[in-house]
Write an enzyme that holds these catalytic residues in place. Structure first.
Site, PDB file in Angstrom:
ATOM      1  N   ASP A 177      -2.728   3.060   5.981  1.00 52.57           N
ATOM      2  CA  ASP A 177      -3.404   2.131   6.882  1.00 52.57           C
ATOM      3  C   ASP A 177      -3.204   2.541   8.340  1.00 52.57           C
ATOM      4  O   ASP A 177      -4.122   2.436   9.172  1.00 52.57           O
ATOM      5  CB  ASP A 177      -2.886   0.708   6.664  1.00 52.57           C
ATOM      6  CG  ASP A 177      -3.103   0.234   5.245  1.00 52.57           C
ATOM      7  OD1 ASP A 177      -4.139   0.587   4.654  1.00 52.57           O
ATOM      8  OD2 ASP A 177      -2.230  -0.477   4.712  1.00 52.57           O
ATOM      9  N   HIS A 220      -1.250  -4.401   2.010  1.00 43.87           N
ATOM     10  CA  HIS A 220      -1.932  -3.125   1.801  1.00 43.87           C
ATOM     11  C   HIS A 220      -3.230  -3.306   1.012  1.00 43.87           C
ATOM     12  O   HIS A 220      -3.551  -2.517   0.129  1.00 43.87           O
ATOM     13  CB  HIS A 220      -0.998  -2.147   1.069  1.00 43.87           C
ATOM     14  CG  HIS A 220      -1.549  -0.758   0.935  1.00 43.87           C
ATOM     15  ND1 HIS A 220      -2.000  -0.022   2.007  1.00 43.87           N
ATOM     16  CD2 HIS A 220      -1.735   0.029  -0.156  1.00 43.87           C
ATOM     17  CE1 HIS A 220      -2.422   1.161   1.584  1.00 43.87           C
ATOM     18  NE2 HIS A 220      -2.285   1.217   0.268  1.00 43.87           N
TER      19      HIS A 220
END
Length: 333
Positions: free
Chosen positions: A152, A179
């Site tokens: 990310d 996530h």
């Protein structure tokens, strides 16, 4: 000896991840485990002129999983099925949860002191699954368990640099929360080097960072999900953990999804996120793993809204992972 084990080493993430770990000169022994193909992958990698000796283990081998994890300093888990078009990370849960629980059981029995890096999706649930298994075996050290959310941050650096004109490798964007989807909270107000985005750019970048994986799934047209970029992210975080726990490098800070009760600073963050047990934030790494968990401070109004949206989704995912292990334990009684 510094042994690193990859569980799921023959897959789309596992093979490039194993290659990158073979190139890490801190690693002296690299153990590869999967259902198929690991002896061939290991033989191929073992020809590379770096220090690590590579050995492949199969499920069908006599105690293959036990031998793969025993004596390991660090274990990375990319095992599981990949996302397909139209599939959410939550859709992966039923299959991947069982895989991760089985692997965690072997780790609890044969490598209870290992540092564990979970890549298998959905990370928001699979990390609690690993924790619950370790707890039931009486070997849970929350400082040693990490959900890898580095991708990310990598995406955030790449996507923001496309707009700001900065060199992407020099850009840092803190990404907190979880996530998957709306649980991914990029803190664009804290980007370095500093750049002012318009509100429209912030909204568009946030959505792209949150759902960047969908771009890859769509582009691969049914042939897989983000494997190469995830392997890079996994290797980057593995290197950080090895540098902190083996090489004694101080001051390493990387994002990770962790159990907030691991250290006192995590308990302080827990109060900020409505009592969640797990949350991703910037983690300072030390010899024993998690040394410090950075707080959430000075969020913009937009980021506060993102946090409020993420918390209930994270809670559902965490509860789902805990309940899965509880139910599986009942079925064995």
């Amino acid at each position: 000896m510094v042994k690193v084990t990859v569980l799921g080493a023959s897959g789309g993430i596992g093979q490039p991840l194993s290659l990158l770990l073979k190139l890490n000169t801190t690693v002296t022994n690299l153990a590869l485990y999967d259902l198929v193909n690991t002896p061939g992958v290991a033989a191929d990698l073992d020809h590379i002129n770096t220090p690590a000796k590579v050995k492949g283990y199969l499920q069908k081998d006599n105690n293959g999983l036990e031998h793969a994890v025993t004596g390991s300093h660090l274990i990375v888990i990319p095992a599981g099925i990949p996302r397909k078009p139209g599939m959410t990370r939550d859709d992966l849960f039923k299959i991947n949860a069982g895989i991760v629980r089985s692997l965690a059981t072997a780790i609890a029995q044969f490598a209870p002191q290992a540092f564990i890096l979970v890549i298998s999706n959905p990370v928001n649930s699979t990390v609690p699954i690993v924790a619950e298994v370790l707890k039931r075996h009486g070997v849970f050290d929350p400082r040693r368990l990490f959900g890898v959310t580095t991708l990310d941050v990598v995406r955030a650096s790449t996507f923001t640099a496309e707009i700001s004109g900065a060199v992407s490798k020099d850009v840092t964007v803190p990404v907190v929360g979880g996530h998957s989807g709306v649980t991914i909270i990029p803190l664009l107000s804290k980007i370095t080097p500093k750049h002012e985005f318009t509100h429209e750019q912030v909204a568009a970048l946030t959505k792209r960072i949150q759902f960047g994986g969908d771009e890859v799934v769509k582009a691969k047209d049914g042939a897989g999900s983000a494997t190469l970029s995830m392997a890079h992210a996994g290797a980057r975080f593995a290197k950080a953990v090895l540098d902190a726990t083996v090489n004694g490098v101080a001051g390493i800070v990387e994002p990770a999804y962790v159990y907030l009760g691991a250290v006192d600073s995590g308990n302080q963050l827990k109060a900020t996120v409505d009592g969640l047990d797990y949350f991703s934030s910037n983690i300072e790494l030390g010899f024993y793993g998690v040394r410090n968990i950075q707080p959430l401070e000075d969020l913009s109004t937009y980021e506060q809204d993102l946090l409020r949206a993420a918390i209930p989704e994270l809670k559902k995912s965490i509860d789902k992972g805990v309940a899965f292990v509880e139910e599986a334990s009942k079925q064995k009684l």
